[in-house]
Design an enzyme around this catalytic site. Structure first.
Site, PDB file in Angstrom:
ATOM      1  N   ASN A 150      36.584  40.880  35.995  1.00 13.76           N
ATOM      2  CA  ASN A 150      35.550  41.459  36.743  1.00 13.76           C
ATOM      3  C   ASN A 150      34.581  42.589  36.385  1.00 13.76           C
ATOM      4  O   ASN A 150      33.578  42.877  36.665  1.00 13.76           O
ATOM      5  CB  ASN A 150      36.082  41.793  38.008  1.00 13.76           C
ATOM      6  CG  ASN A 150      37.081  42.845  37.935  1.00 13.76           C
ATOM      7  OD1 ASN A 150      37.891  43.174  36.716  1.00 13.76           O
ATOM      8  ND2 ASN A 150      37.360  43.742  38.895  1.00 13.76           N
ATOM      9  N   GLY A 225      44.641  44.022  35.731  1.00 14.93           N
ATOM     10  CA  GLY A 225      44.706  42.542  36.610  1.00 14.93           C
ATOM     11  C   GLY A 225      45.099  42.344  38.004  1.00 14.93           C
ATOM     12  O   GLY A 225      45.305  43.456  38.491  1.00 14.93           O
ATOM     13  N   SER A 226      45.557  41.114  38.081  1.00 19.21           N
ATOM     14  CA  SER A 226      46.369  40.855  39.519  1.00 19.21           C
ATOM     15  C   SER A 226      47.728  41.578  39.483  1.00 19.21           C
ATOM     16  O   SER A 226      48.523  42.033  38.742  1.00 19.21           O
ATOM     17  CB  SER A 226      46.516  39.561  39.719  1.00 19.21           C
ATOM     18  OG  SER A 226      47.191  38.981  38.692  1.00 19.21           O
ATOM     19  N   VAL A 229      50.413  39.064  38.080  1.00 21.25           N
ATOM     20  CA  VAL A 229      50.632  39.145  36.545  1.00 21.25           C
ATOM     21  C   VAL A 229      51.427  40.445  36.089  1.00 21.25           C
ATOM     22  O   VAL A 229      51.920  40.610  35.521  1.00 21.25           O
ATOM     23  CB  VAL A 229      49.407  38.697  36.022  1.00 21.25           C
ATOM     24  CG1 VAL A 229      49.892  38.921  34.283  1.00 21.25           C
ATOM     25  CG2 VAL A 229      49.175  37.369  36.401  1.00 21.25           C
ATOM     26  N   GLY A 230      50.766  41.541  36.951  1.00 20.01           N
ATOM     27  CA  GLY A 230      51.112  42.880  36.547  1.00 20.01           C
ATOM     28  C   GLY A 230      52.621  43.075  36.797  1.00 20.01           C
ATOM     29  O   GLY A 230      53.490  43.749  35.724  1.00 20.01           O
ATOM     30  N   GLU A 247      46.822  48.668  35.944  1.00 21.59           N
ATOM     31  CA  GLU A 247      45.982  48.709  37.179  1.00 21.59           C
ATOM     32  C   GLU A 247      45.973  47.473  37.731  1.00 21.59           C
ATOM     33  O   GLU A 247      45.112  46.583  37.170  1.00 21.59           O
ATOM     34  CB  GLU A 247      44.606  49.208  36.413  1.00 21.59           C
ATOM     35  CG  GLU A 247      44.894  50.861  36.193  1.00 21.59           C
ATOM     36  CD  GLU A 247      44.959  51.635  37.285  1.00 21.59           C
ATOM     37  OE1 GLU A 247      44.762  51.246  38.606  1.00 21.59           O
ATOM     38  OE2 GLU A 247      45.480  52.787  37.109  1.00 21.59           O
ATOM     39  N   CYS A 281      37.418  45.993  41.536  1.00 23.81           N
ATOM     40  CA  CYS A 281      38.694  46.374  42.119  1.00 23.81           C
ATOM     41  C   CYS A 281      38.546  47.658  43.206  1.00 23.81           C
ATOM     42  O   CYS A 281      39.442  47.743  43.931  1.00 23.81           O
ATOM     43  CB  CYS A 281      39.365  46.930  40.899  1.00 23.81           C
ATOM     44  SG  CYS A 281      38.481  48.112  39.690  1.00 23.81           S
ATOM     45  N   GLU A 461      43.721  55.646  33.972  1.00 23.52           N
ATOM     46  CA  GLU A 461      42.597  55.679  32.671  1.00 23.52           C
ATOM     47  C   GLU A 461      41.285  56.532  33.019  1.00 23.52           C
ATOM     48  O   GLU A 461      41.260  57.031  34.022  1.00 23.52           O
ATOM     49  CB  GLU A 461      42.346  53.968  32.889  1.00 23.52           C
ATOM     50  CG  GLU A 461      43.510  53.262  32.674  1.00 23.52           C
ATOM     51  CD  GLU A 461      43.359  51.701  32.396  1.00 23.52           C
ATOM     52  OE1 GLU A 461      42.888  51.517  31.268  1.00 23.52           O
ATOM     53  OE2 GLU A 461      43.254  50.973  33.158  1.00 23.52           O
TER      54      GLU A 461
HETATM   55  P1  NAD Z   1      44.678  38.012  36.394  1.00 23.39           P
HETATM   56  O1  NAD Z   1      46.219  38.878  36.590  1.00 23.39           O
HETATM   57  O2  NAD Z   1      44.745  36.626  36.509  1.00 23.39           O
HETATM   58  O3  NAD Z   1      44.419  38.098  34.737  1.00 23.39           O
HETATM   59  C1  NAD Z   1      44.430  39.339  33.984  1.00 23.39           C
HETATM   60  C2  NAD Z   1      44.777  39.241  32.453  1.00 23.39           C
HETATM   61  O4  NAD Z   1      45.918  38.521  32.441  1.00 23.39           O
HETATM   62  C3  NAD Z   1      43.917  37.926  31.778  1.00 23.39           C
HETATM   63  O5  NAD Z   1      43.711  38.349  30.618  1.00 23.39           O
HETATM   64  C4  NAD Z   1      44.901  36.929  31.893  1.00 23.39           C
HETATM   65  O6  NAD Z   1      44.576  36.056  30.894  1.00 23.39           O
HETATM   66  C5  NAD Z   1      46.156  37.433  31.629  1.00 23.39           C
HETATM   67  N1  NAD Z   1      47.443  36.785  32.281  1.00 23.39           N
HETATM   68  C6  NAD Z   1      47.380  35.853  33.015  1.00 23.39           C
HETATM   69  N2  NAD Z   1      48.453  35.391  33.233  1.00 23.39           N
HETATM   70  C7  NAD Z   1      49.509  36.315  32.383  1.00 23.39           C
HETATM   71  C8  NAD Z   1      50.969  36.229  31.927  1.00 23.39           C
HETATM   72  N3  NAD Z   1      51.726  35.499  32.582  1.00 23.39           N
HETATM   73  N4  NAD Z   1      51.095  37.427  31.253  1.00 23.39           N
HETATM   74  C9  NAD Z   1      50.610  38.298  30.549  1.00 23.39           C
HETATM   75  N5  NAD Z   1      48.851  38.091  30.766  1.00 23.39           N
HETATM   76  C10 NAD Z   1      48.620  37.085  31.800  1.00 23.39           C
HETATM   77  O7  NAD Z   1      43.503  38.830  37.037  1.00 23.39           O
HETATM   78  P2  NAD Z   1      42.091  38.573  36.993  1.00 23.39           P
HETATM   79  O8  NAD Z   1      41.760  37.534  37.855  1.00 23.39           O
HETATM   80  O9  NAD Z   1      41.313  38.329  35.503  1.00 23.39           O
HETATM   81  O10 NAD Z   1      41.496  39.947  37.773  1.00 23.39           O
HETATM   82  C11 NAD Z   1      41.203  40.307  38.975  1.00 23.39           C
HETATM   83  C12 NAD Z   1      42.370  41.182  39.197  1.00 23.39           C
HETATM   84  O11 NAD Z   1      42.541  42.350  38.507  1.00 23.39           O
HETATM   85  C13 NAD Z   1      42.275  41.497  40.635  1.00 23.39           C
HETATM   86  O12 NAD Z   1      43.419  41.530  41.462  1.00 23.39           O
HETATM   87  C14 NAD Z   1      41.641  42.977  40.632  1.00 23.39           C
HETATM   88  O13 NAD Z   1      42.072  44.050  41.841  1.00 23.39           O
HETATM   89  C15 NAD Z   1      42.304  43.518  39.360  1.00 23.39           C
HETATM   90  N6  NAD Z   1      41.499  44.466  38.897  1.00 23.39           N
HETATM   91  C16 NAD Z   1      42.122  45.715  39.101  1.00 23.39           C
HETATM   92  C17 NAD Z   1      41.424  46.954  38.401  1.00 23.39           C
HETATM   93  C18 NAD Z   1      41.981  48.298  38.792  1.00 23.39           C
HETATM   94  O14 NAD Z   1      41.536  49.260  38.135  1.00 23.39           O
HETATM   95  N7  NAD Z   1      42.984  48.207  39.643  1.00 23.39           N
HETATM   96  C19 NAD Z   1      40.208  46.858  37.863  1.00 23.39           C
HETATM   97  C20 NAD Z   1      39.865  45.274  37.664  1.00 23.39           C
HETATM   98  C21 NAD Z   1      40.481  44.491  38.064  1.00 23.39           C
END
Ligand code: NAD
Length: 490
Positions: A150, A225-226, A229-230, A247, A281, A461
């Site tokens: 995003n 990320g989500s 996955v986090g 994050e 986010c 960050e």
């Molecule tokens: P996602 O968790 O699907 O993917 C994020 C990353 O993780 C990608 O590079 C993906 O390839 C990788 N990934 C996927 N599966 C994995 C696994 N099993 N092990 C390790 N890595 C893996 O998230 P997304 O759909 O790319 O992004 C959207 C999410 O990010 C939303 O939940 C949003 O709130 C969050 N986000 C948070 C912030 C913040 O600062 N809090 C900022 C931006 C986005």
């Protein structure tokens, strides 16, 4: 057509087994290019390159490392329009938002490059005579960065810059939805003069990312990320003793108190909820509104939802682009049934936009739900689309309790004309950031960014301390007085 490649040991290369994924524009399905679909083996090769490059990068004086980042900033500025168009086309945000992302990235990069001259430790008086006591910061070694789609420019750079400044070598695994932007970033940093192996980039999805989590040579992971996955990332890093910073998801509230400027609040909510298709986010996804002003607020924000002009990201008339993917669109649309079942009142939207050319893309209609219960799914779950849930409350206490009643805590905002109430909310809201009489979205690079609870673990960050996640403090005692140190035990 742009064919992204992995960057390993200073060379741009395909995945070892030659597999690629297409990169499509979510507004019309146009083929923009391809990117390697990397395997674990590609990620392992990148870690090996980073490991080999580490000793001489660590020995490079930090101000010289910073000079390379300043050069990267100049190159990024020179290629700003190409970056903005690339990220608009593959992520779907409109060009004005994409240009905003480039500008923010640039300002942060310059700030972080300056940190190269500010990696300060402390000196302290010692209890012992003839002893100098001080600290300095050592880089961790090889760090892995895993990023979402995003903010495909900003987030990789806000991790890369402090990691490199602090003397680490890096493997970046960018989001599979936005590889072309990451490829441009890699090329800019190489052109700026990073030695081979200092920055490595491996495209693809979960496989190469998981290889970074598993690899014993990776000392730290910074993940955005989500939340789903986090949690995997946090668990795996605990098992392999890696430092970890996450994050994650959000569900940011705007509190509208009964003395607020309702028109200002409605405009802020609309900007935060529908801007960038609700895929920030920091997007506003809950409006917690006191009854006395709720009707006026719902009417105002619904009118603004109806006025949003959706369109192709490069169309100057468009204020909102598509969702990033069909999967994301379907997720957003699936909450229509959830809201209905939960008894919320649909004030606007809830469906897909298919008028004219919009039918070729993944456009969710800006949506407002009214009379949402604070404990319902549309009030608690991250939808990550242009969807606002309005929760009506009767007091400030109830507003704060509703805001804090969920697992997330990235940002929040409060609208009131009463300074005392504003500061009370600032103090009581469980979020890493709070805005007063301003939208939830946005943030400045020289200030810390991040959330609490299920949104964020590990240090913030950006801001002045971002590089500290990427370094370890060493404490040194130097006995320069020559006295024998046999009697001191503690
Ligand atoms: P996602 O968790 O699907 O993917 C994020 C990353 O993780 C990608 O590079 C993906 O390839 C990788 N990934 C996927 N599966 C994995 C696994 N099993 N092990 C390790 N890595 C893996 O998230 P997304 O759909 O790319 O992004 C959207 C999410 O990010 C939303 O939940 C949003 O709130 C969050 N986000 C948070 C912030 C913040 O600062 N809090 C900022 C931006 C986005």
């Amino acid at each position: 057509m742009h064919h992204a490649q992995n960057l390993i040991a200073g060379r741009f290369v395909p995945a070892a087994d030659g597999r690629v994924d297409d990169d499509l524009c979510p507004a019309d399905g146009a083929l923009l290019g391809t990117a390697p679909r990397s395997s674990r083996a590609d990620a392992e090769a990148a870690v090996e390159a980073a490991r080999e490059a580490f000793p001489s990068w660590e020995d490079t004086p930090a101000p010289l490392r910073g000079d390379i980042l300043f050069r990267a900033a100049r190159l990024l500025e020179a290629r700003a329009e190409e970056l903005a168009r690339t990220l608009a086309l593959e992520e779907g945000k409109v060009l004005a938002d994409a240009r905003g992302e480039v500008g923010k990235t640039l300002r942060y990069l310059v700030f972080a490059a300056g940190d190269a001259r500010r990696l300060h430790g402390i000196t302290a008086p010692s209890e012992l005579p003839g002893t100098l006591a001080y600290t300095y910061w050592r880089p961790r070694g090889v760090v892995g960065l895993i990023t979402p789609w995003n903010f495909p420019l900003c987030i990789p750079v806000w991790k890369l810059a402090p990691a490199l400044v602090a003397g680490n070598t890096v493997v970046l695994k960018p989001a599979p939805e936005t590889p072309l932007t990451a490829d441009l970033v890699a090329r800019i940093f190489v052109e700026a003069g990073l030695p081979p192996g200092v920055l490595n980039v491996v495209h693809g999805d979960a496989d190469p990312a998981a290889a970074l989590l598993d690899h014993p040579e990776v000392a730290a992971i910074s993940f955005t990320g989500s939340t789903e996955v986090g949690r995997i990332v946090e668990r795996r890093c605990a098992e392999t003793h890696k430092a970890v910073q996450c994050e994650l998801g959000g569900k940011n509230p705007i509190l509208v108190l009964d003395d607020a400027d309702v028109d200002l609040a409605a405009r802020a909510a609309a900007l935060g909820a529908f801007g960038s298709t609700g895929q920030r986010c920091t997007a506003t996804s809950r409006a917690i509104v006191m009854e006395a002003v709720a009707d006026a607020f719902v009417e105002g924000v619904s009118r603004l939802a109806a006025e949003v002009v959706a369109g192709h990201p490069l169309d100057p008339a468009a204020a909102m682009g598509p969702a990033v993917s069909l999967r994301q669109l379907e997720k957003v649309l699936s909450y229509r049934g959830v809201g209905d079942e939960e008894g919320a009142r649909l004030a606007h939207g809830g469906d897909r936009m298919t008028e004219g050319a919009l039918g070729a893309g993944f456009f969710p209609r800006p949506t407002v739900w009214d009379r949402v219960r604070a404990d319902s799914r549309i009030a608690r779950e991250e939808i990550f689309g242009p969807v606002l849930s309005v929760i009506r409350v009767s007091s400030v206490d109830e507003a704060v309790a509703a805001a804090n009643a969920i697992e997330f805590g990235l940002t929040s905002s409060v609208f009131t004309r009463d300074l005392g109430r504003a500061f009370e909310c600032v103090r009581r809201l469980d979020s890493g950031m709070t805005q007063v009489n301003a939208p939830t979205v946005g943030g400045e690079g020289h200030l810390p960014f991040g959330g609490v609870k299920a949104t964020g673990t590990g240090p913030r960050e950006m801001g002045p301390d971002a590089w500290k996640f990427y370094a370890e403090q060493k404490t040194v005692y130097v006995n320069h007085g020559g006295a024998a140190r046999t009697s001191r035990i503690y």
